[in-house]
Write a protein that holds these residues in place. Structure first.
Motif, PDB file in Angstrom:
ATOM      1  N   VAL A 177      73.493  44.166  86.678  1.00 23.82           N
ATOM      2  CA  VAL A 177      73.102  43.400  85.389  1.00 23.82           C
ATOM      3  C   VAL A 177      73.368  44.094  84.088  1.00 23.82           C
ATOM      4  O   VAL A 177      72.918  45.382  83.899  1.00 23.82           O
ATOM      5  CB  VAL A 177      71.474  42.999  85.690  1.00 23.82           C
ATOM      6  CG1 VAL A 177      71.162  42.192  84.489  1.00 23.82           C
ATOM      7  CG2 VAL A 177      71.249  42.132  86.863  1.00 23.82           C
ATOM      8  N   TYR A 216      67.387  49.613  81.151  1.00 22.42           N
ATOM      9  CA  TYR A 216      65.899  50.186  81.112  1.00 22.42           C
ATOM     10  C   TYR A 216      65.980  51.668  80.312  1.00 22.42           C
ATOM     11  O   TYR A 216      66.930  52.240  80.440  1.00 22.42           O
ATOM     12  CB  TYR A 216      65.156  50.104  82.453  1.00 22.42           C
ATOM     13  CG  TYR A 216      64.609  48.834  82.928  1.00 22.42           C
ATOM     14  CD1 TYR A 216      63.859  48.222  82.715  1.00 22.42           C
ATOM     15  CD2 TYR A 216      65.693  47.978  83.629  1.00 22.42           C
ATOM     16  CE1 TYR A 216      63.023  46.908  83.113  1.00 22.42           C
ATOM     17  CE2 TYR A 216      65.345  46.739  84.196  1.00 22.42           C
ATOM     18  CZ  TYR A 216      63.917  46.369  84.005  1.00 22.42           C
ATOM     19  OH  TYR A 216      63.620  45.184  84.544  1.00 22.42           O
ATOM     20  N   ASP A 261      74.225  49.502  89.037  1.00 20.49           N
ATOM     21  CA  ASP A 261      73.559  48.439  88.200  1.00 20.49           C
ATOM     22  C   ASP A 261      74.624  47.362  88.284  1.00 20.49           C
ATOM     23  O   ASP A 261      75.797  47.503  87.822  1.00 20.49           O
ATOM     24  CB  ASP A 261      73.131  48.603  86.839  1.00 20.49           C
ATOM     25  CG  ASP A 261      71.773  49.269  87.124  1.00 20.49           C
ATOM     26  OD1 ASP A 261      71.245  49.478  88.060  1.00 20.49           O
ATOM     27  OD2 ASP A 261      71.168  49.643  86.144  1.00 20.49           O
ATOM     28  N   SER A 299      72.810  42.748  80.777  1.00 21.15           N
ATOM     29  CA  SER A 299      71.883  42.379  79.926  1.00 21.15           C
ATOM     30  C   SER A 299      70.782  41.869  80.381  1.00 21.15           C
ATOM     31  O   SER A 299      70.777  41.173  81.650  1.00 21.15           O
ATOM     32  CB  SER A 299      72.426  41.397  78.767  1.00 21.15           C
ATOM     33  OG  SER A 299      73.078  40.200  79.245  1.00 21.15           O
ATOM     34  N   LEU A 300      69.480  41.769  80.001  1.00 22.92           N
ATOM     35  CA  LEU A 300      68.114  41.248  80.508  1.00 22.92           C
ATOM     36  C   LEU A 300      67.626  40.094  79.517  1.00 22.92           C
ATOM     37  O   LEU A 300      67.840  40.285  78.130  1.00 22.92           O
ATOM     38  CB  LEU A 300      67.281  42.317  80.955  1.00 22.92           C
ATOM     39  CG  LEU A 300      67.485  43.279  81.916  1.00 22.92           C
ATOM     40  CD1 LEU A 300      66.508  44.385  81.737  1.00 22.92           C
ATOM     41  CD2 LEU A 300      67.617  42.674  83.275  1.00 22.92           C
ATOM     42  N   THR A 301      66.882  39.139  80.070  1.00 27.35           N
ATOM     43  CA  THR A 301      65.959  38.355  79.253  1.00 27.35           C
ATOM     44  C   THR A 301      64.722  38.428  79.883  1.00 27.35           C
ATOM     45  O   THR A 301      64.539  38.862  81.146  1.00 27.35           O
ATOM     46  CB  THR A 301      66.595  36.963  79.277  1.00 27.35           C
ATOM     47  OG1 THR A 301      66.499  36.530  80.574  1.00 27.35           O
ATOM     48  CG2 THR A 301      68.063  37.023  78.798  1.00 27.35           C
ATOM     49  N   ARG A 302      63.728  37.932  79.444  1.00 29.95           N
ATOM     50  CA  ARG A 302      62.118  38.069  79.739  1.00 29.95           C
ATOM     51  C   ARG A 302      61.324  36.840  79.111  1.00 29.95           C
ATOM     52  O   ARG A 302      61.736  36.578  77.928  1.00 29.95           O
ATOM     53  CB  ARG A 302      61.518  39.351  79.503  1.00 29.95           C
ATOM     54  CG  ARG A 302      61.216  39.728  78.020  1.00 29.95           C
ATOM     55  CD  ARG A 302      60.339  40.969  78.265  1.00 29.95           C
ATOM     56  NE  ARG A 302      60.075  41.417  76.817  1.00 29.95           N
ATOM     57  CZ  ARG A 302      59.124  40.803  76.064  1.00 29.95           C
ATOM     58  NH1 ARG A 302      58.500  39.876  76.556  1.00 29.95           N
ATOM     59  NH2 ARG A 302      59.058  41.629  74.809  1.00 29.95           N
ATOM     60  N   ARG A 316      62.492  47.366  79.193  1.00 30.62           N
ATOM     61  CA  ARG A 316      63.809  47.022  78.907  1.00 30.62           C
ATOM     62  C   ARG A 316      64.221  47.406  77.722  1.00 30.62           C
ATOM     63  O   ARG A 316      63.522  47.699  76.808  1.00 30.62           O
ATOM     64  CB  ARG A 316      63.819  45.403  78.868  1.00 30.62           C
ATOM     65  CG  ARG A 316      63.282  44.699  80.444  1.00 30.62           C
ATOM     66  CD  ARG A 316      63.041  43.202  80.072  1.00 30.62           C
ATOM     67  NE  ARG A 316      62.674  42.928  81.054  1.00 30.62           N
ATOM     68  CZ  ARG A 316      61.378  42.562  81.610  1.00 30.62           C
ATOM     69  NH1 ARG A 316      60.327  43.232  80.850  1.00 30.62           N
ATOM     70  NH2 ARG A 316      60.982  41.828  82.637  1.00 30.62           N
ATOM     71  N   GLY A 329      69.490  46.774  85.858  1.00 27.35           N
ATOM     72  CA  GLY A 329      69.639  46.266  84.476  1.00 27.35           C
ATOM     73  C   GLY A 329      69.346  47.320  83.261  1.00 27.35           C
ATOM     74  O   GLY A 329      68.995  48.423  83.910  1.00 27.35           O
TER      75      GLY A 329
END
Length: 562
Positions: free
Chosen positions: A265, A150, A263, A267-270, A83, A148
């Motif tokens: 998305v 990457y 795409d 922004s991403l969270t994890r 990410r 997202g």
């Protein structure tokens, strides 16, 4: 009629030839049996420590990304995808090369990013890669592109030196090879149909002329020659030759992989960590902690702890070295067992996770700890630790998340207010007005007794001591997490400042007490010391009862005077 047939045949033949060439080019040169379009191997060099793509380069998802790389000098190379939130943190302030564009099948566009020369943490030791490969020779990855931001990263496996590699990038489109073959077949069919139409048809023999027959045309019917001219329809055979290949072409093309979706998305969270990685972190901590405790090694313990917890551990070593010079009372080895993991989700750094574990050295206590990572390239460090009794009702860590202002408004007390209330309670004593906000606990009672004892005069001479005080405060905001039940798990460190002011003409020292490990001097005005309390609180939602003190660990960390 002959001209129409010839023209149609010529057009079909030319169209079929063009389609066949496109199909052959696609199937056997551009794609190949593995359905993958490669950009072609390129030499990539960097003035920094890595080559990393931008999120905009992978702005569509669905196909499988292929990356192959090997170093020019044969040294081990690393290839990975992660990410952007992790890669951006990992490479922050470090010089590297940004891969901005891949033009199939020829060129790569790069841009140098300024920064320090590193080094970076060896990438293969980090746990946040979506996929990775590392080692000598050619390293390759195949990753189905996800929605997202990457990034692809190529670097030396040790993360220490500049990069010089040969790399190739490819996109796998499922069914592309078969689609190319299908287009080739369609082209050949069109070509064959055109050739058939171009071949002159053999005329049948003309029958003998018959005698003209007079035919009476009714007055109400128009004469044949008086009507408009009719359009000449294609012969049935020609219509079939045109229609079947065109329909087949549409079916084959629509059956191939669709254009990758853009795409959606941004922004991403994890989760901060996976269960397996957290178990590995704890396993390493157990080994290093036992080695540091055995040697009372301040530097070694600093590789796995930080903040108030590190200060407490190092203070314990200081006291141990002063009071047990022979090392006969060194703590025996112990470990955290069967950990339960609470891993909140984050969209950036720093990140934290919480563990509740058994203690191999005690059947009556657990371990409750918090671990933090400041950046993507830094190690996981334990910053909080306390040992609740096994009877303590620790909130379920499953689904744990970071508290928000909206969460705090639903609690019987905001996290900072709860920590402050406990500090005031410990300062004022058992009869403090804040006492009613907490469920009674043995740990709190023990601290109250210690604070009360510290305030008692140490001399019967009233003139020798002017003042004795112990004040507990909250030096830093607490870390707060919300359990699935809505209850808050509050992890905080309290600081108790002790002060003894000497009377005029009197001097004091710490004598043979543990405080003497920090200072053995005589002081004319006052003695001072600092004690840290690592406290875990369970703060319920409104109407859910009183605040519970889950664990409270005490450690003297400094002493002196003036």
């Amino acid at each position: 009629m002959r001209f129409v047939r010839f023209l149609l045949g010529l057009l079909l033949a030319l169209l079929g030839l063009a389609v066949a060439v496109v199909g052959a080019f696609t199937a056997f040169w551009l794609v190949g049996p593995d359905d993958t379009v490669y950009a072609g191997e390129q030499t990539l060099t960097s003035k920094g420590l890595a080559i990393a793509s931008t999120p905009q380069l992978l702005d569509r998802h669905g196909p499988t990304l292929h990356v192959k790389a090997h170093s020019a000098d044969g040294s081990p190379v690393f290839v990975g995808v992660a990410r952007d939130l992790d890669v951006a943190s990992y490479l922050k302030n470090t010089a590297y090369t940004s891969l901005a564009q891949v033009e199939y099948p020829i060129a790569l566009t790069t841009q140098e990013r300024k920064g320090t020369a590193g080094p970076l943490t060896a990438p293969n030791t980090l746990d946040w890669w979506s996929t990775k490969a590392s080692g000598p020779g050619t390293q390759s990855i195949a990753w189905p592109i996800e929605d997202g931001p990457y990034d692809v990263v190529i670097m030396r496996a040790d993360g220490k030196e500049k990069l010089d590699v040969r790399a190739d990038f490819g996109i796998e489109l499922n069914g592309a090879f078969l689609a190319g073959l299908g287009i080739l077949v369609v082209g050949l069919l069109l070509l064959a149909g055109g050739v058939v139409l171009l071949i002159p048809r053999r005329r049948s023999k003309t029958p003998p002329a018959s005698q003209p027959v007079a035919t009476e045309v009714p007055a109400d019917q128009p004469h044949v020659g008086a009507g408009p001219m009719r359009r000449t329809a294609l012969p049935p055979t020609a219509r079939r030759m045109v229609g079947v290949p065109m329909v087949l072409s549409v079916v084959l093309v629509s059956g191939c992989s669709v254009i990758p979706a853009t795409d959606t998305v941004d922004s991403l969270t994890r989760p901060a960590i996976t269960g397996d990685s957290a178990t590995a972190v704890i396993k390493r901590y157990n080994a290093v902690n036992n080695a540091a405790n055995k040697a009372r090694d301040d530097k070694l313990i600093a590789t796995i702890e930080s903040g108030p917890l590190l200060r407490a551990s190092q203070a314990g070593y200081t006291i141990g070295r002063a009071t047990d010079k022979a090392g006969k009372k060194v703590d025996g080895p112990f470990s955290y067992t069967s950990p339960k993991i609470g891993a909140p989700s984050y969209g950036g750094y720093p990140m934290s996770f919480v563990t509740s574990s058994g203690l191999s050295s005690s059947k009556d206590h657990l371990h409750l700890g918090m671990w933090e990572r400041e950046s993507a390239g830094s190690p996981w460090i334990q910053t909080f630790s306390t040992a609740p009794r096994t009877t303590a009702k620790i909130p379920d860590l499953t689904g744990l998340r970071v508290a928000t202002a909206a969460d705090s408004a639903k609690l019987v007390a905001a996290p900072q207010a709860a920590a402050t209330a406990l500090a005031q309670y410990l300062t004022a004593g058992a009869k403090a007005p804040q006492a009613g906000r907490f469920t009674p606990s043995p740990e709190v009672n023990a601290v109250l007794a210690d604070v009360a004892k510290s305030k008692q005069p140490i001399s019967n001479n009233a003139k020798a001591i002017r003042k004795v005080a112990a004040t507990v405060t909250v030096p830093n905001p607490p870390a707060t997490f919300i359990a699935a039940s809505g209850e808050a798990l509050v992890l905080t460190t309290l600081s108790s400042a002790y002060l003894l002011e000497a009377g005029a003409g009197y001097t004091f020292s710490w004598g043979n007490s543990p405080q003497s490990a920090f200072s053995a001097a005589q002081y004319e005005n006052a003695l001072t010391s600092t004690t840290l309390y690592q406290v875990a609180l369970a703060v319920p939602v409104k109407g859910g009862g009183k605040i519970r003190v889950l664990g409270l660990d005490t450690q003297l960390v400094d002493a002196g005077g003036y």
